[in-house]
Design a protein around this motif. Structure first.
Motif, PDB file in Angstrom:
ATOM      1  N   GLY A 183       0.778  -1.230   0.000  1.00 52.42           N
ATOM      2  CA  GLY A 183       0.000   0.000   0.000  1.00 52.42           C
ATOM      3  C   GLY A 183       0.808   1.277   0.000  1.00 52.42           C
ATOM      4  O   GLY A 183       0.237   2.377   0.027  1.00 52.42           O
ATOM      5  N   GLU A 184       2.143   1.161  -0.019  1.00 59.58           N
ATOM      6  CA  GLU A 184       2.991   2.358  -0.010  1.00 59.58           C
ATOM      7  C   GLU A 184       3.038   3.013  -1.386  1.00 59.58           C
ATOM      8  O   GLU A 184       2.885   2.361  -2.413  1.00 59.58           O
ATOM      9  N   ASP A 185       3.286   4.313  -1.368  1.00 60.07           N
ATOM     10  CA  ASP A 185       3.418   5.079  -2.610  1.00 60.07           C
ATOM     11  C   ASP A 185       4.861   5.034  -3.089  1.00 60.07           C
ATOM     12  O   ASP A 185       5.792   5.156  -2.279  1.00 60.07           O
ATOM     13  N   VAL A 186       5.058   4.830  -4.383  1.00 58.59           N
ATOM     14  CA  VAL A 186       6.391   4.915  -4.977  1.00 58.59           C
ATOM     15  C   VAL A 186       6.346   5.918  -6.128  1.00 58.59           C
ATOM     16  O   VAL A 186       5.310   6.119  -6.771  1.00 58.59           O
ATOM     17  N   GLU A 187       7.475   6.568  -6.336  1.00 62.52           N
ATOM     18  CA  GLU A 187       7.619   7.460  -7.486  1.00 62.52           C
ATOM     19  C   GLU A 187       8.477   6.752  -8.524  1.00 62.52           C
ATOM     20  O   GLU A 187       9.569   6.270  -8.211  1.00 62.52           O
ATOM     21  N   LEU A 188       7.983   6.687  -9.745  1.00 60.23           N
ATOM     22  CA  LEU A 188       8.706   6.075 -10.852  1.00 60.23           C
ATOM     23  C   LEU A 188       9.225   7.184 -11.755  1.00 60.23           C
ATOM     24  O   LEU A 188       8.445   8.004 -12.251  1.00 60.23           O
ATOM     25  N   LEU A 189      10.531   7.235 -11.948  1.00 57.35           N
ATOM     26  CA  LEU A 189      11.148   8.216 -12.826  1.00 57.35           C
ATOM     27  C   LEU A 189      11.662   7.519 -14.072  1.00 57.35           C
ATOM     28  O   LEU A 189      12.421   6.546 -13.983  1.00 57.35           O
ATOM     29  N   PHE A 190      11.237   8.004 -15.211  1.00 54.48           N
ATOM     30  CA  PHE A 190      11.680   7.476 -16.498  1.00 54.48           C
ATOM     31  C   PHE A 190      12.579   8.537 -17.139  1.00 54.48           C
ATOM     32  O   PHE A 190      12.162   9.681 -17.345  1.00 54.48           O
ATOM     33  N   LEU A 191      13.821   8.143 -17.453  1.00 56.76           N
ATOM     34  CA  LEU A 191      14.846   9.075 -17.917  1.00 56.76           C
ATOM     35  C   LEU A 191      15.268   8.706 -19.327  1.00 56.76           C
ATOM     36  O   LEU A 191      15.686   7.582 -19.589  1.00 56.76           O
ATOM     37  N   SER A 192      15.156   9.667 -20.258  1.00 58.54           N
ATOM     38  CA  SER A 192      15.558   9.434 -21.644  1.00 58.54           C
ATOM     39  C   SER A 192      16.261  10.676 -22.164  1.00 58.54           C
ATOM     40  O   SER A 192      16.184  11.750 -21.550  1.00 58.54           O
ATOM     41  N   PRO A 193      16.965  10.567 -23.299  1.00 60.28           N
ATOM     42  CA  PRO A 193      17.619  11.748 -23.865  1.00 60.28           C
ATOM     43  C   PRO A 193      16.640  12.874 -24.176  1.00 60.28           C
ATOM     44  O   PRO A 193      17.011  14.047 -24.195  1.00 60.28           O
ATOM     45  N   GLY A 242      14.144  13.786 -22.321  1.00 55.92           N
ATOM     46  CA  GLY A 242      13.631  14.392 -21.103  1.00 55.92           C
ATOM     47  C   GLY A 242      13.267  13.343 -20.082  1.00 55.92           C
ATOM     48  O   GLY A 242      13.481  12.144 -20.273  1.00 55.92           O
ATOM     49  N   ALA A 243      12.696  13.794 -18.974  1.00 54.81           N
ATOM     50  CA  ALA A 243      12.344  12.898 -17.879  1.00 54.81           C
ATOM     51  C   ALA A 243      10.902  13.152 -17.467  1.00 54.81           C
ATOM     52  O   ALA A 243      10.423  14.281 -17.501  1.00 54.81           O
ATOM     53  N   PHE A 244      10.219  12.076 -17.080  1.00 54.95           N
ATOM     54  CA  PHE A 244       8.872  12.241 -16.543  1.00 54.95           C
ATOM     55  C   PHE A 244       8.699  11.321 -15.357  1.00 54.95           C
ATOM     56  O   PHE A 244       9.460  10.372 -15.139  1.00 54.95           O
ATOM     57  N   THR A 245       7.698  11.638 -14.540  1.00 56.27           N
ATOM     58  CA  THR A 245       7.496  10.956 -13.285  1.00 56.27           C
ATOM     59  C   THR A 245       6.030  10.612 -13.100  1.00 56.27           C
ATOM     60  O   THR A 245       5.147  11.323 -13.587  1.00 56.27           O
ATOM     61  N   VAL A 246       5.785   9.532 -12.361  1.00 59.19           N
ATOM     62  CA  VAL A 246       4.423   9.121 -12.046  1.00 59.19           C
ATOM     63  C   VAL A 246       4.443   8.431 -10.681  1.00 59.19           C
ATOM     64  O   VAL A 246       5.419   7.747 -10.348  1.00 59.19           O
ATOM     65  N   HIS A 247       3.395   8.645  -9.891  1.00 64.32           N
ATOM     66  CA  HIS A 247       3.269   8.012  -8.583  1.00 64.32           C
ATOM     67  C   HIS A 247       2.287   6.851  -8.668  1.00 64.32           C
ATOM     68  O   HIS A 247       1.223   6.971  -9.279  1.00 64.32           O
ATOM     69  N   LYS A 248       2.626   5.740  -8.023  1.00 65.84           N
ATOM     70  CA  LYS A 248       1.766   4.572  -7.990  1.00 65.84           C
ATOM     71  C   LYS A 248       1.785   3.971  -6.587  1.00 65.84           C
ATOM     72  O   LYS A 248       2.781   4.073  -5.867  1.00 65.84           O
ATOM     73  N   LYS A 249       0.682   3.293  -6.213  1.00 55.16           N
ATOM     74  CA  LYS A 249       0.637   2.569  -4.957  1.00 55.16           C
ATOM     75  C   LYS A 249       0.944   1.096  -5.195  1.00 55.16           C
ATOM     76  O   LYS A 249       0.488   0.525  -6.175  1.00 55.16           O
ATOM     77  N   LEU A 250       1.722   0.513  -4.292  1.00 59.50           N
ATOM     78  CA  LEU A 250       2.090  -0.886  -4.421  1.00 59.50           C
ATOM     79  C   LEU A 250       1.017  -1.789  -3.793  1.00 59.50           C
ATOM     80  O   LEU A 250       0.303  -1.386  -2.899  1.00 59.50           O
TER      81      LEU A 250
END
Length: 270
Positions: free
Chosen positions: A250-260, A262-270
């Motif tokens: 039930g914890e929240d994690v931040e997923l960071l996707f890094l590419s040439p 740019g970068a984007f982020t999304v939060h998801k619950k486990l």
């Protein structure tokens, strides 16, 4: 890195902190300064911390990884400051045998959004900063920085300053929220150790697979992601180490996707 190895690394770092290396003429931090390129909006303005390092040296992100030193920023000595919001540029992922860290190679600019208490009075930024810089050896550092920013009507437009390019580049490296968060799904696969799977849809032909960094609860370690293509989707799988499975449910994690691109982020619950 196993939990036992992590404790060994911790004690090695602790021993170094209490027995620092002798001072040397060489300084890996070639410059560290506070800058402001301000066009005030309702009193608030943009500033930044500008750090440059010698070739081969790096510093760390807010989650440093297995063996790094997370930077700490103390603004309590500032004057006429209601808030300072530090924005984290996307880090690089450094995967070495048995050791994964996240940080910035040869320097970084941290953008700051500063809100004064009184928009009509000068702002004095006083920063006490603790951080680490590493090459073959990690060195803990403490620095004190100061900057006076003139009152509201005397602000300097961003385009008119020599630091504008650095601040724009730093802002461009801050990850943006993913516009379509439903493109990302997470799931668990139970093996001898838990495996977290992350699926990113919409990365078809010509799409460069981004690197993935997972920022989650304390005392939870995410292994090096293994990525495979599934049509126009990417599936990342990584082992997870934790002292107790209940710590991540039930914890929240931040997923960071890094590419040439740019970068984007999304939060998801486990």
């Amino acid at each position: 890195m196993t939990i036992l190895a992590r404790f060994a690394a911790f004690f090695a770092i602790a021993a170094f902190l209490f027995h620092p290396a002798p001072a040397a003429a060489f300084d890996p931090v070639t410059h560290l300064r506070l800058v402001a390129a301000v066009e005030r909006h309702d009193g608030a303005f943009l500033a930044g911390i500008d750090m440059a390092l010698a070739p081969g040296w790096k510093t760390y992100w807010r989650r440093p990884g297995d063996s790094g030193i997370a930077p700490e920023f103390d603004w309590s000595g500032s004057e006429n400051v209601a808030s300072v919001e530090l924005r984290w540029p996307a880090p690089e992922r450094f995967d070495d045998p048995g050791d994964t860290t996240f940080g910035y190679r040869q320097g970084v600019g941290w953008p700051l959004h500063v809100v004064p208490e009184d928009a009509g009075a000068p702002v004095v930024l006083n920063l006490s900063m603790h951080y680490g810089v590493c090459a073959d050896l990690c060195i803990p550092r403490d620095s004190a920085l100061s900057l006076i920013v003139a009152a509201g009507g005397e602000g300097i437009a961003l385009a008119e300053t020599g630091d504008a390019e650095m601040l724009r580049a730093a802002l461009a490296r801050v990850p943006l929220p993913l516009e379509e968060p439903e493109r990302v799904t997470v799931s668990w696969r139970e093996n001898s150790a838990p495996v977290l799977e992350v699926r990113l849809a919409g990365c078809g032909k010509g799409c460069v697979p981004p690197a993935l960094i997972v920022d989650g609860p304390r005392n939870v370690w995410f292994g090096v992601p293994r990525m495979v293509r599934e049509g126009d989707a990417l599936r990342y799988a990584m082992e997870v180490e934790t002292l107790s499975p209940a710590m991540i449910e039930g914890e929240d994690v931040e997923l960071l996707f890094l590419s040439p691109a740019g970068a984007f982020t999304v939060h998801k619950k486990l």
